[in-house]
Design a protein around this motif. Structure first.
Motif, short mmCIF file in Angstrom:
data_model
loop_
_atom_site.label_atom_id
_atom_site.label_comp_id
_atom_site.label_asym_id
_atom_site.label_seq_id
_atom_site.Cartn_x
_atom_site.Cartn_y
_atom_site.Cartn_z
N ALA A 152 20.11 -8.52 9.12
CA ALA A 152 21.22 -7.57 9.26
C ALA A 152 22.52 -8.18 8.76
O ALA A 152 23.38 -7.47 8.22
N ARG A 153 22.69 -9.48 8.91
CA ARG A 153 23.89 -10.14 8.40
C ARG A 153 23.96 -10.07 6.87
O ARG A 153 25.03 -10.24 6.30
N GLN A 154 22.83 -9.85 6.23
CA GLN A 154 22.79 -9.70 4.77
C GLN A 154 23.01 -8.25 4.33
O GLN A 154 22.90 -7.95 3.15
N GLY A 155 23.27 -7.38 5.30
CA GLY A 155 23.50 -5.99 4.99
C GLY A 155 22.24 -5.14 4.95
O GLY A 155 22.25 -4.05 4.39
N ARG A 156 21.14 -5.60 5.57
CA ARG A 156 19.89 -4.85 5.55
C ARG A 156 19.82 -3.88 6.73
O ARG A 156 20.41 -4.11 7.80
N ARG A 157 19.06 -2.83 6.53
CA ARG A 157 18.73 -1.91 7.62
C ARG A 157 17.39 -2.35 8.21
O ARG A 157 16.38 -2.35 7.52
N VAL A 158 17.40 -2.73 9.47
CA VAL A 158 16.24 -3.37 10.09
C VAL A 158 15.78 -2.54 11.29
O VAL A 158 16.60 -2.11 12.11
N LEU A 159 14.47 -2.33 11.37
CA LEU A 159 13.86 -1.69 12.54
C LEU A 159 13.05 -2.75 13.27
O LEU A 159 12.22 -3.45 12.67
N VAL A 160 13.28 -2.87 14.57
CA VAL A 160 12.55 -3.83 15.40
C VAL A 160 11.65 -3.06 16.36
O VAL A 160 12.13 -2.20 17.11
N LEU A 161 10.35 -3.37 16.32
CA LEU A 161 9.37 -2.73 17.21
C LEU A 161 8.89 -3.76 18.23
O LEU A 161 8.38 -4.81 17.86
N GLU A 162 9.08 -3.44 19.50
CA GLU A 162 8.66 -4.34 20.58
C GLU A 162 7.88 -3.54 21.61
O GLU A 162 8.32 -2.46 22.03
N ASP A 163 6.75 -4.07 22.01
CA ASP A 163 5.87 -3.37 22.94
C ASP A 163 6.54 -3.15 24.30
O ASP A 163 6.34 -2.11 24.94
N ARG A 237 21.90 -10.49 22.13
CA ARG A 237 22.66 -10.70 20.90
C ARG A 237 22.19 -9.73 19.82
O ARG A 237 23.01 -9.23 19.02
N MET A 238 20.91 -9.46 19.77
CA MET A 238 20.38 -8.53 18.77
C MET A 238 20.90 -7.11 19.00
O MET A 238 21.32 -6.43 18.06
N LEU A 239 20.88 -6.67 20.26
CA LEU A 239 21.33 -5.32 20.57
C LEU A 239 22.84 -5.16 20.38
O LEU A 239 23.33 -4.04 20.13
N ALA A 240 23.57 -6.26 20.51
CA ALA A 240 25.03 -6.18 20.37
C ALA A 240 25.49 -6.32 18.92
O ALA A 240 26.70 -6.22 18.65
N PHE A 241 24.57 -6.52 18.00
CA PHE A 241 24.98 -6.78 16.62
C PHE A 241 25.68 -5.57 16.00
O PHE A 241 26.68 -5.73 15.27
N ASN A 242 25.19 -4.37 16.27
CA ASN A 242 25.74 -3.18 15.61
C ASN A 242 27.22 -2.96 15.92
O ASN A 242 27.93 -2.29 15.15
N ASP A 243 27.68 -3.50 17.03
CA ASP A 243 29.09 -3.33 17.41
C ASP A 243 29.94 -4.53 17.01
O ASP A 243 31.13 -4.58 17.35
N SER A 244 29.34 -5.49 16.33
CA SER A 244 30.08 -6.71 15.98
C SER A 244 30.86 -6.53 14.67
O SER A 244 30.63 -5.58 13.91
N ALA A 245 31.75 -7.47 14.43
CA ALA A 245 32.52 -7.46 13.19
C ALA A 245 31.62 -7.72 11.98
O ALA A 245 31.89 -7.22 10.88
N GLU A 246 30.55 -8.51 12.17
CA GLU A 246 29.63 -8.79 11.07
C GLU A 246 28.97 -7.51 10.57
O GLU A 246 28.79 -7.32 9.36
N ALA A 247 28.59 -6.63 11.50
CA ALA A 247 27.94 -5.38 11.10
C ALA A 247 28.90 -4.51 10.29
O ALA A 247 28.51 -3.87 9.31
N LYS A 248 30.15 -4.48 10.70
CA LYS A 248 31.12 -3.66 9.99
C LYS A 248 31.43 -4.21 8.60
O LYS A 248 31.67 -3.45 7.65
N SER A 249 31.43 -5.53 8.47
CA SER A 249 31.76 -6.13 7.18
C SER A 249 30.58 -6.12 6.20
O SER A 249 30.79 -6.01 4.99
N THR A 250 29.36 -6.23 6.71
CA THR A 250 28.19 -6.30 5.82
C THR A 250 27.48 -4.96 5.67
O THR A 250 26.74 -4.75 4.69
N GLY A 251 27.64 -4.07 6.63
CA GLY A 251 26.93 -2.79 6.60
C GLY A 251 25.53 -2.87 7.14
O GLY A 251 24.77 -1.89 7.06
N GLY A 252 25.15 -4.01 7.69
CA GLY A 252 23.82 -4.15 8.26
C GLY A 252 23.68 -3.38 9.56
O GLY A 252 24.67 -3.12 10.27
N HIS A 253 22.43 -3.03 9.89
CA HIS A 253 22.20 -2.25 11.11
C HIS A 253 20.83 -2.61 11.67
O HIS A 253 19.86 -2.77 10.93
N ILE A 254 20.74 -2.74 13.00
CA ILE A 254 19.48 -3.04 13.68
C ILE A 254 19.13 -1.89 14.61
O ILE A 254 19.94 -1.50 15.47
#
Length: 609
Positions: A152-163, A237-254
């Motif tokens: 996500a820090r590289q600007g990728r759109r990522v889906l995480v699947l957890e049982d 930390r993973m769930l909080a990424f979308n609200d971070s400054a890194e997400a806004k600057s890179t466009g990445g999303h989890i």
């Protein structure tokens, strides 16, 4: 291989040729009246010197005499028959060798051409498939959150699947080595471990009532913790990424979904993965699909997407119990006690609880029931432990009579590193291969995998470029042994030595007692700081040689006179040779399993499911 055989055949052809016709001999027995008939022909084609024919009725002596008379001639006939067969085979190889080599080359070129056409068709189909995400990460335990954050820090759109997103509870994965902390530090996640853990400055080992200190290098340390606490910090930390400054600057999303991945989706040729099917945890258990360019397997050793149909059985088990109120002999150190049955590992989880893990030599698909484990711990293990351990373990074993979950077990699997058969999928951490949890290197390898895989993919601007992504995945998989082979080999080798014969354990403990580089270098391997396979092999051989010297000197002074005296004792020779053989048998298969994967030199993808 065919070429080598061809040139060997040409060399053999230069030798004096033996006639292809060889001796022939046979015995014919007729019921009632046994008749022995032997016929032989010389190499020159001349008839035998004296044909032997004996007709006997019930005279066993005559039959024996006839056999003895022809024994030497039949032996010579058999020898020349063998040479005649080898000569004929050599002649056929020389005569038809070039044609065989040419046919092999044509077949190889045909397979390459077929594979190229198949891949081109698959790539064309994959490009026309719309994608919802750049990557899908299956599993959100250790490697999953780290991998998703890095992508996500590289600007990728990522889906995480957890049982299950609830707090996990395991009896292994509770100590991270300094090498793992270094990987967390590079990813900016070190506080996830230190905020919930207890510092660990090294190990101590006990053998025959004696302790030896095994500290880490100055300036580095590890952390021990409850596995679930560490996982929840990573997920936070993973769930909080979308609200971070890194997400806004890179466009990445989890996007995190609590679901069970059920199957992989491929294009028409079954060559490239284009998505994942997953079942939601809602009331109707609905099945959905997620189309993506890359699937990253972070679902551990039980991964059902591992590219093999071979059934993998457990190598052994760890039986775990939490001891409360125990004061360890050496706080802030992991404790390894070398018992008769195998190693017993303990480390502090928090201020009140200490985890104890006991090696159970069991290869069954399921571990014994808790009642049998309780009896085994009480009768076999507890008498070998220090007094404080015995007291606390007795309390927990008594509580296990009425409370479930006090005694738990965990299997360990040993298999070669997995290379995918499909493009667009990669496994990291335990889903690729496992190491024994005795050394606590599992999380270190998983976190390093997440970091280095993300670094390899960092320069790929668009994951839809399958060729470039595939090249980077191959580069990652083939460079992975540079940092993972030593932790893997060390963990299984130590487990084999600690479970081996008494002399091997004594040799390893005596090697640690020498101090200096006999402690600092092995601890550099254990902490995942030193990754030299050659140096690991060197120290392993030194331990084996030291064990042989201890056998010859009967544990006394290693002087020339003492060794010479021991060399005259045949019984010590037998014991020393057994020790060296055991050391060879332990380490050699590990090297084969670690480095024998075909994918290290051949691209195993592109042939379909």
């Amino acid at each position: 291989t065919v070429s080598v055989l061809y040139w060997v055949g040409r060399g053999a052809r230069s030798l004096p040729r033996l006639p292809s016709r060889a001796f022939s001999a046979g015995f014919t027995y007729i019921a009632g009246r046994s008749t022995v008939v032997t016929a032989a022909s010389h190499m020159s084609g001349e008839p035998p010197s004296a044909p032997v024919a004996a007709a006997v009725s019930d005279d066993a002596v005559a039959i024996a005499a006839a056999k003895a008379a022809n024994a030497s001639q039949v032996g010579v006939a058999q020898e020349h028959a063998v040479w005649g067969f080898l000569n004929a085979a050599t002649a056929a190889l020389v005569d038809y060798g070039p044609y065989i080599v040419a046919a092999a080359c044509v077949a190889f070129a045909a397979v390459r051409f077929w594979r190229h056409r198949r891949l081109q068709k698959a790539l064309a189909l994959a490009k026309r498939t719309p994608r919802d995400y750049d990557a899908v990460v299956i599993g959100a335990s250790i490697a999953g959150p780290a991998m998703s954050i890095q992508l996500a820090r590289q600007g990728r759109r990522v889906l995480v699947l957890e049982d299950s997103l609830e707090r996990p509870d395991r009896i292994v994965g509770e100590l991270i080595q300094p090498g793992g902390l270094a990987a967390l530090r590079k990813m900016g996640l070190e506080d996830c471990a230190r905020s919930v853990g207890v510092p660990c400055s090294g190990y101590v080992s006990q053998f025959d009532g004696e302790w030896v200190q095994l500290p880490y290098e100055d300036g580095i340390d590890g952390v021990s913790f409850h596995f679930g606490d560490f996982v929840m910090q990573l997920r936070k930390r993973m769930l909080a990424f979308n609200d971070s400054a890194e997400a806004k600057s890179t466009g990445g999303h989890i996007t995190v979904v609590e679901a069970n991945a059920t199957d992989l989706i491929t294009e028409a040729t079954n060559t490239i993965v284009t998505g994942v099917k997953y079942r939601l945890k809602d009331a109707d258990k609905s099945v959905r699909t997620a189309m993506c360019h890359l699937v990253c397997l972070c679902d551990g050793g039980y991964s059902k997407f591992r590219p093999t149909k071979k059934r993998i059985t457990p190598h052994s088990y760890f039986v775990g119990v939490i001891l409360k109120g125990l004061k360890m002999p050496f706080e802030t150190r992991g404790h390894v006690m070398l018992c008769r049955n195998g190693p017993v590992l303990s480390y502090r989880l928090d201020q009140d609880e200490v985890r104890i893990l006991v090696d159970l030599p069991c290869r069954d698909k399921t571990a014994p029931p808790p009642e049998k484990l309780r009896t085994w711990l009480r009768d076999e293990i507890m008498p070998q432990l220090p007094e404080d351990y015995r007291r606390c373990l007795a309390v927990e074993l008594e509580r296990a009579k009425t409370t479930k979950g006090v005694i738990r077990s965990h299997p360990h699997f040993h298999f070669t590193p997995m290379f995918p058969r499909l493009r667009g999928i990669v496994g990291i951490g335990d889903s690729a291969n496992q190491r024994h949890p005795l050394t606590g290197a599992g999380m270190t390898c998983a976190l390093r995998d997440a970091y280095y895989l993300a670094e390899n993919l960092k320069d790929v601007p668009y994951f839809g470029d399958q060729e470039k992504v595939h090249t980077r995945l191959l580069s990652f998989l083939r460079s992975r042994p540079d940092y993972s082979s030593v932790p893997n080999l060390l963990s299984w080798a130590l487990h084999g030595v600690f479970r081996g014969r008494y002399e091997l354990k004594k040799a390893c403990f005596a090697y640690f007692k020498l101090g200096g580089e006999c402690v600092s270098v092995p601890m550099a391997f254990l902490s995942a700081v030193n990754t030299s396979v050659g140096l690991l092999l060197y120290h392993y051989v030194r331990v084996a040689v030291l064990g042989a010297m201890i056998v010859f000197t009967d544990g006394g002074e290693h002087s020339v006179f003492a060794v010479a005296k021991g060399l005259l004792n045949p019984a010590r020779w037998v014991t020393a040779l057994k020790l060296l053989f055991d050391a060879f048998v332990i380490f050699t298969p590990l090297v084969w399993v670690e480095f024998a994967a075909v994918g290290r030199v051949v691209d195993t993808t592109g042939y379909g499911k």
